[in-house]
Design a protein around this motif. Structure first.
Motif, PDB file in Angstrom:
ATOM      1  N   ASP A  73      -3.878  25.021   2.138  1.00 41.78           N
ATOM      2  CA  ASP A  73      -3.368  26.080   1.399  1.00 41.78           C
ATOM      3  C   ASP A  73      -4.238  26.997   0.910  1.00 41.78           C
ATOM      4  O   ASP A  73      -4.118  28.105   0.766  1.00 41.78           O
ATOM      5  N   ARG A  74      -5.521  26.377   0.626  1.00 43.57           N
ATOM      6  CA  ARG A  74      -6.361  27.326   0.136  1.00 43.57           C
ATOM      7  C   ARG A  74      -7.312  28.107   1.408  1.00 43.57           C
ATOM      8  O   ARG A  74      -7.730  29.418   1.066  1.00 43.57           O
ATOM      9  N   LEU A  75      -7.596  27.501   2.489  1.00 41.14           N
ATOM     10  CA  LEU A  75      -8.090  28.109   3.466  1.00 41.14           C
ATOM     11  C   LEU A  75      -7.264  29.063   4.418  1.00 41.14           C
ATOM     12  O   LEU A  75      -7.920  29.993   5.190  1.00 41.14           O
ATOM     13  N   ASN A  76      -6.035  28.534   4.731  1.00 42.85           N
ATOM     14  CA  ASN A  76      -5.001  28.896   5.578  1.00 42.85           C
ATOM     15  C   ASN A  76      -5.071  28.039   6.680  1.00 42.85           C
ATOM     16  O   ASN A  76      -6.062  27.333   7.020  1.00 42.85           O
ATOM     17  N   GLU A 177       3.099  16.831  -0.806  1.00 43.40           N
ATOM     18  CA  GLU A 177       2.760  17.093   0.526  1.00 43.40           C
ATOM     19  C   GLU A 177       3.018  18.210   1.147  1.00 43.40           C
ATOM     20  O   GLU A 177       2.902  18.621   2.416  1.00 43.40           O
ATOM     21  N   HIS A 178       3.907  19.169   0.491  1.00 42.17           N
ATOM     22  CA  HIS A 178       4.391  20.231   1.235  1.00 42.17           C
ATOM     23  C   HIS A 178       3.444  21.336   1.073  1.00 42.17           C
ATOM     24  O   HIS A 178       2.796  21.781   0.092  1.00 42.17           O
ATOM     25  N   ARG A 179       3.285  22.326   2.084  1.00 41.66           N
ATOM     26  CA  ARG A 179       2.318  23.152   2.141  1.00 41.66           C
ATOM     27  C   ARG A 179       2.709  24.464   1.457  1.00 41.66           C
ATOM     28  O   ARG A 179       3.710  24.982   2.095  1.00 41.66           O
ATOM     29  N   ARG A 180       2.336  25.007   0.368  1.00 37.39           N
ATOM     30  CA  ARG A 180       2.660  25.953  -0.603  1.00 37.39           C
ATOM     31  C   ARG A 180       2.428  27.270   0.222  1.00 37.39           C
ATOM     32  O   ARG A 180       3.287  28.052  -0.048  1.00 37.39           O
ATOM     33  N   SER A 181       1.650  27.440   1.107  1.00 38.12           N
ATOM     34  CA  SER A 181       1.422  28.618   1.780  1.00 38.12           C
ATOM     35  C   SER A 181       2.263  28.975   3.186  1.00 38.12           C
ATOM     36  O   SER A 181       2.224  30.008   3.546  1.00 38.12           O
ATOM     37  N   PHE A 182       3.102  27.761   3.287  1.00 36.96           N
ATOM     38  CA  PHE A 182       4.184  28.143   4.618  1.00 36.96           C
ATOM     39  C   PHE A 182       5.188  28.667   4.219  1.00 36.96           C
ATOM     40  O   PHE A 182       5.848  28.408   3.158  1.00 36.96           O
ATOM     41  N   ALA A 183       5.630  29.747   4.818  1.00 30.84           N
ATOM     42  CA  ALA A 183       6.879  30.579   4.470  1.00 30.84           C
ATOM     43  C   ALA A 183       7.891  29.743   4.173  1.00 30.84           C
ATOM     44  O   ALA A 183       8.447  30.006   2.690  1.00 30.84           O
ATOM     45  N   PRO A 184       8.972  28.804   4.548  1.00 31.74           N
ATOM     46  CA  PRO A 184       9.877  28.208   3.892  1.00 31.74           C
ATOM     47  C   PRO A 184       9.696  27.554   2.954  1.00 31.74           C
ATOM     48  O   PRO A 184      10.535  27.580   1.915  1.00 31.74           O
ATOM     49  N   VAL A 185       8.742  27.112   2.251  1.00 31.55           N
ATOM     50  CA  VAL A 185       8.177  26.517   1.022  1.00 31.55           C
ATOM     51  C   VAL A 185       8.026  27.530   0.061  1.00 31.55           C
ATOM     52  O   VAL A 185       8.553  27.633  -1.228  1.00 31.55           O
ATOM     53  N   LYS A 186       7.088  28.267   0.479  1.00 32.76           N
ATOM     54  CA  LYS A 186       6.833  29.621  -0.329  1.00 32.76           C
ATOM     55  C   LYS A 186       7.958  30.484  -0.689  1.00 32.76           C
ATOM     56  O   LYS A 186       8.317  30.815  -2.028  1.00 32.76           O
ATOM     57  N   LEU A 187       8.836  30.605  -0.018  1.00 32.69           N
ATOM     58  CA  LEU A 187      10.113  31.289  -0.046  1.00 32.69           C
ATOM     59  C   LEU A 187      10.944  30.533  -1.187  1.00 32.69           C
ATOM     60  O   LEU A 187      11.580  31.184  -2.302  1.00 32.69           O
ATOM     61  N   LEU A 188      11.253  29.437  -1.375  1.00 32.77           N
ATOM     62  CA  LEU A 188      11.851  28.553  -2.145  1.00 32.77           C
ATOM     63  C   LEU A 188      11.135  28.583  -3.622  1.00 32.77           C
ATOM     64  O   LEU A 188      11.823  28.843  -4.638  1.00 32.77           O
TER      65      LEU A 188
END
Length: 195
Positions: A73-76, A177-188
Motif C-alpha cells: 500500500d505504501r510503495l504500490n 490483510e486487505h490491500r487498501r490501495s487495490f480498487a475493490p477494497v479502496k472503493l468500499l
C-alpha cells in the motif's frame, strides 16, 4: 565459467486483493538437476508441493521474501515487487553473479547484473524453481491466514478477486490483510460503506 552463479527470480501474488506479494530467488546446482521444473501456474498443487523440498534441498542458494500489505500500500504493487526482488537476490548466499528476472522490468537496485526474461518462468529452470518457492510459500501463508481471519475463504482463493472473495469483502469489510490501495477494497472504504 563453471562457478558463475545465475539466480532465477520470480514472484507470486501481484494480483490478489489480500496478503503479501512473495518473491523468491534461487541459484540451482548444475550438478544436481531437478526434473519437472516449470512455471508454477502450469503445475498442480501436488506437483509444486513435491518440488518445493527438492528445490530447498538441492539448490546452491535460495531466499524467499514476503512484502507485506503495508509495504504494498505504501510503495504500490509494482515497486513492492521490485523491492522484494532486490531483497531476495541480496539475501542469497553464495551471492549471484547475474539475476534472471521473470518479466519485462528489472529492479533498479539489484546487487548484481540482471536480465529480464518475458515468460522466463517457463523457459529458465532457475526462474521456474523461484516461481514454485514463491507460490508454495504464499499459498501456505494464505491458508494460515484463513485461521486468523475466518470467513473470507483465503484458503480457497488465496486472496484473488473471485466472486466469493468479493462477496465476503462486501459482507465482512476488509481485514488487516486487505490491500487498501487495490480498487475493490479502496472503493468500499471510499464509499464509507464500512467502518
Amino acid at each position: 565459467m563453471a562457478d558463475r552463479h545465475i539466480a532465477g527470480v520470480d514472484e507470486a501474488g501481484r494480483g490478489p486483493l489480500a496478503g503479501p506479494v512473495v518473491v523468491a530467488a534461487v541459484i540451482l546446482d548444475p550438478a544436481r538437476p531437478i526434473s519437472g521444473l516449470n512455471d508454477s501456474k502450469k503445475l498442480s498443487e501436488a506437483k509444486r508441493e513435491a518440488l518445493y523440498p527438492q528445490i530447498i534441498e538441492q539448490a546452491l542458494a535460495h531466499c524467499v521474501i514476503a512484502m507485506s500489505v503495508e509495504e504494498i500500500d505504501r510503495l504500490n504493487i509494482f515497486q513492492a515487487t521490485m523491492a522484494g526482488m532486490s531483497r531476495a537476490v541480496a539475501g542469497l548466499s553464495p551471492g549471484a553473479h547475474e539475476a534472471l528476472i521473470d518479466g519485462n522490468k528489472l529492479p533498479k537496485d539489484l546487487p548484481c547484473l540482471g536480465r529480464a526474461i518475458v515468460g522466463g518462468d517457463a523457459l529458465e529452470p532457475a526462474i521456474s524453481a523461484a516461481s514454485i518457492l514463491a507460490k508454495v510459500t504464499r499459498d501456505r501463508m494464505m491458508i494460515a491466514m484463513e485461521n486468523v481471519h475466518p470467513g473470507y475463504g483465503f484458503a480457497v482463493h488465496k486472496g484473488y478477486p473471485t466472486p466469493a472473495h468479493l462477496d465476503a469483502l462486501k459482507r465482512l469489510g476488509p481485514c488487516a490483510e486487505h490491500r487498501r490501495s487495490f480498487a475493490p477494497v479502496k472503493l468500499l472504504l471510499d464509499q464509507g460503506v464500512l467502518f
